[in-house]
Each structure stands twice: as structure tokens, then as C-alpha cells.
Design an enzyme around this catalytic site. Structure first.
Site, PDB file in Angstrom:
ATOM      1  N   GLY A  43       0.820  -1.197   0.000  1.00  7.44           N
ATOM      2  CA  GLY A  43       0.000   0.000   0.000  1.00  7.44           C
ATOM      3  C   GLY A  43       0.863   1.260   0.000  1.00  7.44           C
ATOM      4  O   GLY A  43       1.628   1.487  -0.918  1.00  7.44           O
ATOM      5  N   SER A 110       6.623  -4.832  -1.511  1.00  9.48           N
ATOM      6  CA  SER A 110       6.405  -3.425  -1.799  1.00  9.48           C
ATOM      7  C   SER A 110       6.451  -2.611  -0.496  1.00  9.48           C
ATOM      8  O   SER A 110       7.457  -2.648   0.213  1.00  9.48           O
ATOM      9  CB  SER A 110       5.079  -3.267  -2.541  1.00  9.48           C
ATOM     10  OG  SER A 110       4.921  -1.988  -3.076  1.00  9.48           O
ATOM     11  N   TRP A 111       5.389  -1.887  -0.138  1.00 11.95           N
ATOM     12  CA  TRP A 111       5.346  -1.164   1.135  1.00 11.95           C
ATOM     13  C   TRP A 111       5.476  -2.134   2.308  1.00 11.95           C
ATOM     14  O   TRP A 111       6.041  -1.786   3.345  1.00 11.95           O
ATOM     15  CB  TRP A 111       4.044  -0.374   1.213  1.00 11.95           C
ATOM     16  CG  TRP A 111       3.691   0.181   2.557  1.00 11.95           C
ATOM     17  CD1 TRP A 111       2.658  -0.219   3.361  1.00 11.95           C
ATOM     18  CD2 TRP A 111       4.348   1.250   3.267  1.00 11.95           C
ATOM     19  NE1 TRP A 111       2.624   0.522   4.520  1.00 11.95           N
ATOM     20  CE2 TRP A 111       3.649   1.438   4.484  1.00 11.95           C
ATOM     21  CE3 TRP A 111       5.443   2.061   2.990  1.00 11.95           C
ATOM     22  CZ2 TRP A 111       4.018   2.398   5.418  1.00 11.95           C
ATOM     23  CZ3 TRP A 111       5.807   3.019   3.927  1.00 11.95           C
ATOM     24  CH2 TRP A 111       5.105   3.179   5.111  1.00 11.95           C
ATOM     25  N   ASP A 263       9.038  -4.797 -13.195  1.00 12.23           N
ATOM     26  CA  ASP A 263       8.265  -3.943 -12.294  1.00 12.23           C
ATOM     27  C   ASP A 263       8.703  -2.489 -12.420  1.00 12.23           C
ATOM     28  O   ASP A 263       9.877  -2.176 -12.203  1.00 12.23           O
ATOM     29  CB  ASP A 263       8.442  -4.425 -10.848  1.00 12.23           C
ATOM     30  CG  ASP A 263       7.519  -3.719  -9.873  1.00 12.23           C
ATOM     31  OD1 ASP A 263       6.637  -2.960 -10.326  1.00 12.23           O
ATOM     32  OD2 ASP A 263       7.674  -3.929  -8.661  1.00 12.23           O
ATOM     33  N   HIS A 291       4.967  -6.425 -10.835  1.00 12.46           N
ATOM     34  CA  HIS A 291       4.693  -6.238  -9.406  1.00 12.46           C
ATOM     35  C   HIS A 291       3.799  -7.335  -8.826  1.00 12.46           C
ATOM     36  O   HIS A 291       3.585  -7.373  -7.620  1.00 12.46           O
ATOM     37  CB  HIS A 291       4.014  -4.874  -9.223  1.00 12.46           C
ATOM     38  CG  HIS A 291       4.160  -4.286  -7.856  1.00 12.46           C
ATOM     39  ND1 HIS A 291       5.366  -3.900  -7.314  1.00 12.46           N
ATOM     40  CD2 HIS A 291       3.232  -4.015  -6.894  1.00 12.46           C
ATOM     41  CE1 HIS A 291       5.187  -3.412  -6.107  1.00 12.46           C
ATOM     42  NE2 HIS A 291       3.895  -3.480  -5.812  1.00 12.46           N
TER      43      HIS A 291
END
Length: 324
Positions: A43, A110-111, A263, A291
Site C-alpha cells: 500500500g 512493496s510497502w 516492475d 509487481h
């Protein structure tokens, strides 16, 4: 070996009250006596789902899926107050203590990888190891790339934002988006959400598709939360992730990184910088994958790393393809 499926029911779930009026939703899947592993979602604001359990062998792992503040099924949905990176890191440890876990494996993409690195650097004694996918370094350069820098590479996807009046000046996109996602008409907000979703999909390597009304509402909450974090540089110092990462080597924590080479949300160039600070880490570079953690080659690499860790408490050597 059987891997968990979204159809498998959690054997426990609940809400954990934390400070600031938030309640965190969590659930547990897999083997109650297995290796405890917490899945840290991306996120900010994306939320967890049963799909994130499919990487884990059903009889080997005790999988904890938790939603961060304001995300997923946590309450209140989309709340920005008392919602910072420091809060999310503290919440991880509150959840660990609440569940009676001394040390757990931390998995994040990711986050989620951002938070995983920061958490492990601060609390190495509580971490068995880290599995990171397409890590996000949360630097100004990473935000500038996503909110404009990549438009020359993805002009068709950028056009949807340009038609809505996206500003061209560096650093102007986030204030513009933040203001309109809170104050513009319902129709304009829907258009902005659709443009953001299409843009993100283009950079991630995912095909564009129409959104249902329910998906649009969930994405609006998520994007508002992302603006809240991104306008504050994720509440981190510049290079905060890179500067924290050597602590993982000092603590001798096993680290494995899986990176999709296609990505453009979290590009491989940034992952190279992280790996330079983690000389002890192993990694897999997955050609032709963006991703998406559920792309077949990505899923295969993640499962292989987790199976190796379950069998040996270490990750495989990796390094199958160059990141350059």
C-alpha cells in the site's frame, strides 16, 4: 506438499484494539504449531487477503494475516488520524505479543517490505528472518518516479491523468490528488481513482480493467491513505530504509529478496541499492514479471524460498539472474 488456499478457513481471527481509536483485524491460517510468519501487506492501505496465504505449506507455517490501520477490515476504515509509519511498526509488535509469539518470520512485498526492513532493524531479537518482494525504498526519488517520472515510459496510461489536469511540475501531483480525492465531486473522484488504478496497473505490468462501484470505493479509501503517507515522505527520513538495512546484517538475520525485473512500481534499480547494503542476503531476479506476487514464476520463487527456510531455517542461495 499442500499449500494453503483462499478456500481454507482461518482457525482464529479477531480485532486487536490499539491506541488512537484503531482496531486491527487479523486472522491465522495453516498449522497452529508451525513456524509463525506475519505477512505485511503493501500500500499503504491495501489490506491483506486470504490470497496472501497461498505461498505457505499448510503443515509448516502458522500464517498471520493482519490489516494495517485504516486498511482492509481494520476499523475505522480509511482513518488517517493516528496513522503513521511509527504506529504501524508498533502495531506489529503489539500483535506479536498479543499472539504469544517470541520470534516470527516477516514476509512483505512493496510497502510491506519497507515495514519489514524497519521492523527487523528495530526488533531483530523478535525476527527469525525476512522474505522481501519488490521492496519499496520510500525515498523522494521513488515517489517522484511513480507520480510523473515514469510517464515517458508509459505515456498511454499517463494520458488519463493528463486529461484530468494533472500538474506537470515536480512534486505537484500529490497535493493535487490529495485535495481532489477529499473535496472534488463524486464523479471527479471516481475518474481520479480510475486513472490512478490504470496508471498503477501499467507500471505493475497488469492489464487494465473496469472497476466495480465497490472496488472504486475501496480504492478511494486506499488512495487517500497513500496520499496521507506519501505527502509526509512515509514519515521517514530520506534513505531511511537504506540506512536501517545494515542492522539486519549485524544481527545476522537471514534475508531473501525476490524481484520482478519488469516492475516499474518498485524497479529493480532500487532493489540493487538495497542489496548493496545487505551483502549477506540471497535473491532471485524474475525475468518478465512485474509487481504481481501471484504471477507463476514469482509464486514459484517465493514458495521455494519459504520451503527452504522451513526445512533448514535458512534461505536458498538464489541469485539466479542478474538484476542489472
Amino acid at each position: 506438499m499442500r499449500y494453503l488456499s483462499p478456500a481454507d478457513e482461518p482457525w482464529a481471527s479477531g480485532y486487536l484494539p490499539v491506541d488512537g481509536g484503531h482496531r486491527l483485524h487479523y486472522e491465522q491460517r495453516g498449522a497452529a504449531d508451525g513456524i509463525p510468519v506475519v505477512v505485511v501487506h503493501g500500500g499503504p492501505g491495501s489490506g491483506n487477503s486470504a490470497a496472501h496465504a497461498v505461498f505457505f505449506a499448510a503443515d509448516r507455517y502458522r500464517v498471520i494475516l493482519a490489516d494495517q490501520r485504516g486498511a482492509g477490515r481494520s476499523e475505522p476504515a480509511g482513518r488517517l488520524e493516528n496513522n503513521t509509519t511509527a504506529d504501524l511498526l508498533a502495531d506489529l509488535d503489539r500483535l506479536r505479543v498479543h499472539l504469544g509469539i517470541a520470534r516470527w518470520l516477516v514476509v512483505g512485498g512493496s510497502w510491506g517490505a519497507t515495514l519489514a526492513v524497519l521492523y527487523a532493524a528495530a526488533r531483530p531479537e523478535c525476527v527469525r528472518g525476512l522474505l522481501l518482494r519488490n521492496p519499496f525504498l520510500a525515498r523522494g526519488a521513488d515517489l517522484e518516479w511513480f507520480f510523473g517520472g515514469a510517464k515517458a515510459k508509459h505515456p498511454a496510461a499517463w494520458l488519463a491523468w493528463a486529461e484530468l489536469g494533472a500538474p506537470a511540475a515536480p512534486g505537484a501531483m500529490l497535493p493535487w490528488l490529495d485535495a481532489d480525492l477529499h473535496a472534488a465531486s463524486e464523479a471527479r473522484q471516481a475518474a481520479l481513482v480510475a486513472a490512478w488504478h490504470g496508471w498503477e496497473g501499467a507500471l505493475a505490468g497488469a492489464p487494465a480493467r473496469p472497476l466495480s462501484a465497490r472496488e472504486r470505493d475501496a480504492l478511494r479509501r486506499r488512495y487517500r491513505l497513500q496520499c496521507h503517507y506519501f505527502r509526509q515522505n512515509c514519515f521517514l527520513a530520506e534513505n531511511g530504509i537504506l540506512d536501517a538495512s545494515p542492522a539486519l546484517a549485524t544481527a545476522a538475520l537471514p534475508v531473501h529478496v525476490v524481484q520482478g525485473l519488469a516492475d516499474d512500481v518498485c524497479p529493480a534499480a532500487a532493489t540493487r541499492l538495497l542489496l548493496a547494503r545487505l551483502p549477506h542476503a540471497s535473491w532471485d531476479a524474475i525475468a518478465g514479471v512485474g509487481h504481481d506476487p501471484f504471477a507463476a514464476p514469482m509464486q514459484e520463487a517465493i514458495r521455494a524460498a519459504l520451503d527452504c527456510f522451513a526445512a533448514t531455517a535458512a534461505f536458498p542461495p538464489g541469485n539466479r539472474l542478474p538484476l542489472a
